[in-house]
Design a protein around this motif. Structure first.
Motif, PDB file in Angstrom:
ATOM      1  N   ALA A  28      48.812 -54.230  32.188  1.00 26.45           N
ATOM      2  CA  ALA A  28      48.151 -55.597  32.589  1.00 26.45           C
ATOM      3  C   ALA A  28      46.990 -55.927  31.764  1.00 26.45           C
ATOM      4  CB  ALA A  28      48.222 -55.535  34.014  1.00 26.45           C
ATOM      5  N   GLY A  29      46.773 -57.185  31.503  1.00 23.66           N
ATOM      6  CA  GLY A  29      45.576 -57.707  30.936  1.00 23.66           C
ATOM      7  C   GLY A  29      45.274 -59.132  30.808  1.00 23.66           C
ATOM      8  N   GLU A  30      43.933 -59.195  30.887  1.00 24.39           N
ATOM      9  CA  GLU A  30      43.290 -60.636  30.853  1.00 24.39           C
ATOM     10  C   GLU A  30      42.289 -60.882  30.231  1.00 24.39           C
ATOM     11  OE1 GLU A  30      41.004 -63.135  34.754  1.00 24.39           O
ATOM     12  OE2 GLU A  30      42.180 -61.179  35.083  1.00 24.39           O
ATOM     13  N   ALA A  31      42.232 -62.063  29.561  1.00 21.02           N
ATOM     14  CA  ALA A  31      40.852 -62.555  29.010  1.00 21.02           C
ATOM     15  C   ALA A  31      40.657 -64.002  29.193  1.00 21.02           C
ATOM     16  CB  ALA A  31      41.383 -62.695  27.523  1.00 21.02           C
ATOM     17  N   THR A  32      39.328 -64.171  29.778  1.00 20.50           N
ATOM     18  CA  THR A  32      38.895 -65.361  30.111  1.00 20.50           C
ATOM     19  C   THR A  32      37.547 -65.697  29.421  1.00 20.50           C
ATOM     20  OG1 THR A  32      39.829 -64.864  32.380  1.00 20.50           O
ATOM     21  CG2 THR A  32      37.837 -66.787  32.315  1.00 20.50           C
ATOM     22  N   PHE A  33      37.606 -67.217  29.120  1.00 21.40           N
ATOM     23  CA  PHE A  33      36.214 -67.550  28.319  1.00 21.40           C
ATOM     24  C   PHE A  33      35.581 -68.608  29.596  1.00 21.40           C
ATOM     25  CE2 PHE A  33      34.055 -70.459  25.390  1.00 21.40           C
ATOM     26  CZ  PHE A  33      32.962 -69.497  24.980  1.00 21.40           C
ATOM     27  N   ASP A  34      34.505 -68.459  29.602  1.00 16.39           N
ATOM     28  CA  ASP A  34      33.972 -69.520  30.626  1.00 16.39           C
ATOM     29  C   ASP A  34      32.805 -70.272  29.759  1.00 16.39           C
ATOM     30  OD1 ASP A  34      34.869 -69.459  33.284  1.00 16.39           O
ATOM     31  OD2 ASP A  34      34.547 -67.445  32.848  1.00 16.39           O
ATOM     32  N   LEU A  35      32.818 -71.738  29.950  1.00 16.00           N
ATOM     33  CA  LEU A  35      31.657 -72.421  29.068  1.00 16.00           C
ATOM     34  C   LEU A  35      30.972 -73.224  30.123  1.00 16.00           C
ATOM     35  CD1 LEU A  35      30.397 -73.126  26.678  1.00 16.00           C
ATOM     36  CD2 LEU A  35      32.232 -74.747  26.147  1.00 16.00           C
ATOM     37  N   TRP A  36      29.750 -73.305  30.126  1.00 17.93           N
ATOM     38  CA  TRP A  36      28.855 -74.241  31.122  1.00 17.93           C
ATOM     39  C   TRP A  36      28.397 -75.296  30.160  1.00 17.93           C
ATOM     40  CZ3 TRP A  36      29.643 -69.184  32.145  1.00 17.93           C
ATOM     41  CH2 TRP A  36      30.052 -68.908  33.320  1.00 17.93           C
ATOM     42  N   LEU A  37      28.559 -76.747  30.647  1.00 17.25           N
ATOM     43  CA  LEU A  37      27.972 -77.706  29.944  1.00 17.25           C
ATOM     44  C   LEU A  37      27.252 -78.730  30.737  1.00 17.25           C
ATOM     45  CD1 LEU A  37      31.420 -78.908  28.523  1.00 17.25           C
ATOM     46  CD2 LEU A  37      29.657 -77.386  27.149  1.00 17.25           C
ATOM     47  N   ARG A  38      26.409 -79.551  30.110  1.00 15.30           N
ATOM     48  CA  ARG A  38      25.405 -80.564  30.874  1.00 15.30           C
ATOM     49  C   ARG A  38      24.589 -79.952  31.828  1.00 15.30           C
ATOM     50  NH1 ARG A  38      26.920 -85.405  33.724  1.00 15.30           N
ATOM     51  NH2 ARG A  38      28.261 -83.996  34.891  1.00 15.30           N
ATOM     52  N   ASP A  39      23.786 -78.919  31.127  1.00 14.41           N
ATOM     53  CA  ASP A  39      22.710 -78.146  32.094  1.00 14.41           C
ATOM     54  C   ASP A  39      23.453 -77.442  33.145  1.00 14.41           C
ATOM     55  OD1 ASP A  39      20.456 -79.131  30.695  1.00 14.41           O
ATOM     56  OD2 ASP A  39      20.383 -80.943  31.764  1.00 14.41           O
ATOM     57  N   ARG A  40      24.699 -76.760  32.652  1.00 12.38           N
ATOM     58  CA  ARG A  40      25.592 -75.931  33.590  1.00 12.38           C
ATOM     59  C   ARG A  40      26.166 -76.724  34.918  1.00 12.38           C
ATOM     60  NH1 ARG A  40      24.973 -70.637  32.293  1.00 12.38           N
ATOM     61  NH2 ARG A  40      25.854 -69.880  34.169  1.00 12.38           N
ATOM     62  N   ARG A  41      26.339 -77.926  34.613  1.00 17.56           N
ATOM     63  CA  ARG A  41      26.844 -78.903  35.612  1.00 17.56           C
ATOM     64  C   ARG A  41      28.320 -78.983  35.564  1.00 17.56           C
ATOM     65  NH1 ARG A  41      24.530 -82.508  38.731  1.00 17.56           N
ATOM     66  NH2 ARG A  41      26.278 -84.237  38.252  1.00 17.56           N
ATOM     67  N   ASP A  42      28.986 -78.796  34.307  1.00 11.24           N
ATOM     68  CA  ASP A  42      30.401 -78.917  34.165  1.00 11.24           C
ATOM     69  C   ASP A  42      30.862 -77.389  33.671  1.00 11.24           C
ATOM     70  OD1 ASP A  42      31.776 -81.867  33.236  1.00 11.24           O
ATOM     71  OD2 ASP A  42      29.408 -81.844  33.993  1.00 11.24           O
ATOM     72  N   HIS A  43      31.863 -77.118  34.125  1.00 14.20           N
ATOM     73  CA  HIS A  43      32.498 -75.733  33.923  1.00 14.20           C
ATOM     74  C   HIS A  43      33.843 -75.741  33.261  1.00 14.20           C
ATOM     75  CE1 HIS A  43      33.850 -71.418  35.939  1.00 14.20           C
ATOM     76  NE2 HIS A  43      33.523 -71.494  34.427  1.00 14.20           N
ATOM     77  N   LEU A  44      34.042 -75.260  32.229  1.00 18.02           N
ATOM     78  CA  LEU A  44      35.262 -75.175  31.664  1.00 18.02           C
ATOM     79  C   LEU A  44      35.617 -73.705  31.317  1.00 18.02           C
ATOM     80  CD1 LEU A  44      37.699 -76.683  29.905  1.00 18.02           C
ATOM     81  CD2 LEU A  44      36.352 -76.037  27.914  1.00 18.02           C
ATOM     82  N   SER A  45      36.938 -73.450  31.979  1.00 23.11           N
ATOM     83  CA  SER A  45      37.463 -72.063  31.744  1.00 23.11           C
ATOM     84  C   SER A  45      38.890 -72.119  31.244  1.00 23.11           C
ATOM     85  CB  SER A  45      37.517 -71.491  33.213  1.00 23.11           C
ATOM     86  OG  SER A  45      38.008 -70.166  33.294  1.00 23.11           O
ATOM     87  N   VAL A  46      38.977 -71.224  30.126  1.00 24.71           N
ATOM     88  CA  VAL A  46      40.257 -71.067  29.263  1.00 24.71           C
ATOM     89  C   VAL A  46      40.746 -69.556  29.536  1.00 24.71           C
ATOM     90  CG1 VAL A  46      41.548 -71.005  27.223  1.00 24.71           C
ATOM     91  CG2 VAL A  46      39.439 -72.774  27.774  1.00 24.71           C
ATOM     92  N   PHE A  47      42.022 -69.219  29.965  1.00 23.68           N
ATOM     93  CA  PHE A  47      42.383 -68.023  30.439  1.00 23.68           C
ATOM     94  C   PHE A  47      43.940 -67.574  29.940  1.00 23.68           C
ATOM     95  CE2 PHE A  47      44.320 -70.102  33.865  1.00 23.68           C
ATOM     96  CZ  PHE A  47      45.429 -69.703  33.884  1.00 23.68           C
ATOM     97  N   ALA A  48      43.992 -66.473  29.460  1.00 24.60           N
ATOM     98  CA  ALA A  48      45.309 -65.911  29.348  1.00 24.60           C
ATOM     99  C   ALA A  48      45.500 -64.399  30.015  1.00 24.60           C
ATOM    100  CB  ALA A  48      45.635 -65.564  27.752  1.00 24.60           C
ATOM    101  N   ALA A  49      46.600 -64.159  30.678  1.00 23.07           N
ATOM    102  CA  ALA A  49      46.888 -63.166  31.184  1.00 23.07           C
ATOM    103  C   ALA A  49      48.321 -62.669  31.121  1.00 23.07           C
ATOM    104  CB  ALA A  49      46.485 -63.107  32.711  1.00 23.07           C
ATOM    105  N   THR A  50      48.648 -61.361  31.335  1.00 25.01           N
ATOM    106  CA  THR A  50      50.061 -60.918  31.021  1.00 25.01           C
ATOM    107  C   THR A  50      50.082 -59.416  32.032  1.00 25.01           C
ATOM    108  OG1 THR A  50      51.448 -59.981  29.380  1.00 25.01           O
ATOM    109  CG2 THR A  50      49.424 -59.376  28.949  1.00 25.01           C
ATOM    110  N   GLN A  51      51.513 -59.222  32.220  1.00 26.20           N
ATOM    111  CA  GLN A  51      51.660 -57.772  32.969  1.00 26.20           C
ATOM    112  C   GLN A  51      53.083 -57.641  32.286  1.00 26.20           C
ATOM    113  OE1 GLN A  51      50.466 -56.669  37.042  1.00 26.20           O
ATOM    114  NE2 GLN A  51      52.506 -57.157  37.313  1.00 26.20           N
TER     115      GLN A  51
END
Length: 605
Positions: free
Chosen positions: A197-220
């Motif tokens: 099992a594995g997982e990868a997540t990339f988190d990005l904060w925008l507008r002085d960390r007010r907005d949060h964008l998360s992109v992920f992929a996971a598998t088992q």
């Protein structure tokens, strides 16, 4: 409840057992319908940070295929430089059967907190346990090894990459002649899992960390070798491959004022793919199941100190369902004061008509194999759930208390039910058919209380009163003389728990825990225990455990913990197991283990 030879643990949320719950790992739906049966038990406790339980039909954020609720397992992140190795030895009952469990974990974080890694491992061996000395196990032999790691890298001040991987190899064997190959036994249920099992997540904060964008992929990815057979059957070997891939993105956007108060908007897209291939060559059994799910969700929550209003919906296009399924959700929160909280919620959920975990577990009843098939035209099961709760906090002198009272109601439509067919299949197996029943209603009251007397002593407990009934009596046996049942099987009308933690001295701690389960109906199929199928009303069970832990402070930041305890103190355990090779392997209920003596040692830095 421990399934006769293989063994699995069920949980219960809002009156519905684990089959109606969705299991998530770090909010990702990587457990398939097959792996969900062992999902909780295969996860080492030393990799878990916490477990979140969300009641009701599902969350717009986490998926709609949970009818009773969602169990979200949050794994540990590397937070500081530390390491721990521990070993626990458990003596099971009076038989001399032992359970040895060794765990290791270490965490390393850079001085600037830009990167870190958490490594964990487990090795466990449990003997098979034969409670009634008939030569056939009531608790399976178990061998498990797990190794994994979770790491993060802060790529910038406003972004973070998280990676996780773990591998689990688990072998379970029950029945008789455990030291012989499975086909040399009168009954053998054996599974050998190899899980990556594995997982990868990339988190990005925008507008002085007010907005949060998360992109992920996971598998088992699960590979399983199995044997479900009796009377030295050489044809009962099988193999299963099961892969789950899920990916998506989620955006969180705060709004200073939207219509009438501040709010937070959450939107997301997800894709999930599951391919399952199950083969038993000797029985001409070969099933391939491909599932594709495309999902989107939108949720907005208005909130201030006194009020909260949440409205959301999720749309799922399931490849085994003709039309998209829309699952709305709504929640209202009212806080008239800091110490009082009222909530009302409405949610919906569904379970698709695909093959589920129990459909690939071949039971042995009366010395013959019993397989489960899906009825032609099987429709998805759907639910609508409503709950009302009041949460009260109050201080009595130095004692801080909390009382939660919650009422719940779930309406199930086209509920999945099982009935035994008159004729065997082409391979000569007895057949249980999963079909759409009349539906069911589950309702009840849940009360939980907590009391913190000091920093050294606290208690909490809860009790649930419920009623789980089919809308129309369901015929579950092929014997026409066996009455149809309106009460759902394995659903007690009352159950509860309690915990107490006491720091006796700075070095000595004690914990007392217990769970109680009221009577319930259990199916007992004809075999060595009964000549005809019976709906058995079980006794009540009270499973209490006591544990003491003493900490030796060897050096600065080096601690040695030594523990000892007794679980299931009163030996509250099933006393009417079927005996011999003609037993009903599914006739198991109550606590998973009899009275056990536990010893443990742990060294931490």
């Amino acid at each position: 409840n421990d399934c006769q030879n293989c063994g699995f643990t069920q949980v219960r949320i809002n009156g519905l057992d684990g089959h109606y719950s969705q299991i998530l790992m770090n909010s990702r739906p990587v457990f398939s319908a097959l792996t969900g049966v062992y999902g909780l038990e295969q996860i080492p406790a030393n990799m878990i940070e916490r477990v979140e339980v969300m009641r009701g039909g599902g969350s717009a954020l986490f998926g709609s295929s949970a009818v009773g609720g969602t169990i979200n397992i949050i794994t540990k992140d590397p937070l500081s430089n530390s390491a721990r190795v521990a070993h626990t030895l458990t003596s099971i009952g009076p038989s001399g059967a032992m359970d040895n469990n060794t765990t290791v974990n270490a965490s390393v974080v850079t001085d600037n907190n830009k990167a870190g890694i958490f490594i964990y491992g487990q090795s466990r061996y449990r003997d098979g346990y034969d409670h009634d000395d008939d030569g056939f196990t009531e608790v399976a032999q178990l061998k498990t090894q797990t190794l994994g790691a979770r790491t993060f890298l802060r790529t910038t001040d406003d972004s973070k990459l998280t990676l996780e991987y773990h591998n689990t190899h688990e072998y379970r064997r029950g029945g008789d002649q455990l030291d012989q190959p499975a086909h040399m036994a009168m009954i053998a249920e054996q599974v050998d899992h190899n899980i990556h099992a594995g997982e990868a997540t990339f988190d990005l904060w925008l507008r002085d960390r007010r907005d949060h964008l998360s992109v992920f992929a996971a598998t088992q990815n699960t590979r399983r070798q199995s044997y479900y057979g009796s009377e030295m059957d050489p044809n009962a070997y099988g193999r299963t491959s099961d892969i789950v891939v899920t990916a998506g993105t989620q955006w969180t956007h705060p709004i200073d004022r939207f219509l009438f108060m501040p709010s937070e908007l959450v939107a997301g897209l997800e894709y999930s793919y599951n391919r399952l291939h199950d083969v038993t060559v000797g029985y001409n059994h070969d099933i391939v199941q491909n599932v594709n799910i495309y999902s989107g969700y939108l949720q907005n929550e208005w909130k201030n100190e006194k009020w909260g209003f949440l409205v959301g919906a999720r749309v799922d296009k399931h490849s085994m369902i003709d039309n998209p399924v829309i699952s709305p959700r709504a929640n209202i929160r009212f806080n008239p004061s800091d110490n009082l909280n009222f909530r009302a919620s409405y949610s919906t959920g569904f379970r698709s008509p695909q093959a589920y975990d129990e459909d690939f577990h071949v039971a042995i009843v009366g010395g013959e194999r019993v397989v489960t098939v899906l009825a032609p035209g099987l429709k998805q099961e759907s639910s609508q759930s409503v709950s009302l709760s009041a949460d009260l906090y109050h201080r009595f002198g130095n004692v801080q208390t909390n009382l939660l009272v919650e009422g719940f109601f779930t309406d199930l439509r086209d509920v999945f039910a099982l009935r035994q067919l008159d004729e065997a299949d082409e391979a000569g197996n007895a057949v249980l058919e999963r079909y759409n029943g009349s539906g069911a209603r589950v309702m009840g009251l849940n009360i939980e209380a907590k009391a913190f007397f000091s920093s050294h002593f606290d208690m909490q407990g809860g009790i649930t009163l419920q009623r789980s009934r089919y809308k129309q009596p369901e015929q579950w046996s092929d014997n026409p003389e066996v009455a149809a049942e309106k009460k759902m099987f394995r659903t007690p009308d009352i159950y509860g728990y309690f915990t107490a933690n006491w720091e006796i001295t700075h070095s000595l701690k004690a914990s007392l825990t217990g769970t109680g389960t009221g009577p319930m109906l259990v199916q007992h199929l004809a075999g060595s225990g009964t000549d005809v199928d019976l709906a058995v009303r079980t006794e009540s069970f009270f499973d209490a455990s006591l544990k003491f832990t003493y900490t030796f402070r060897l050096y600065n930041r080096v601690n040695l913990d030594v523990s000892a305890g007794v679980s299931n103190i009163f030996n509250s355990y099933q006393n009417d197991f079927d005996r011999g090779p003609l037993r009903d392997s599914g006739y198991m209920y109550g606590p998973m283990l009899p009275r056990c003596i536990n010893f443990g040692v742990s060294l931490g830095i």
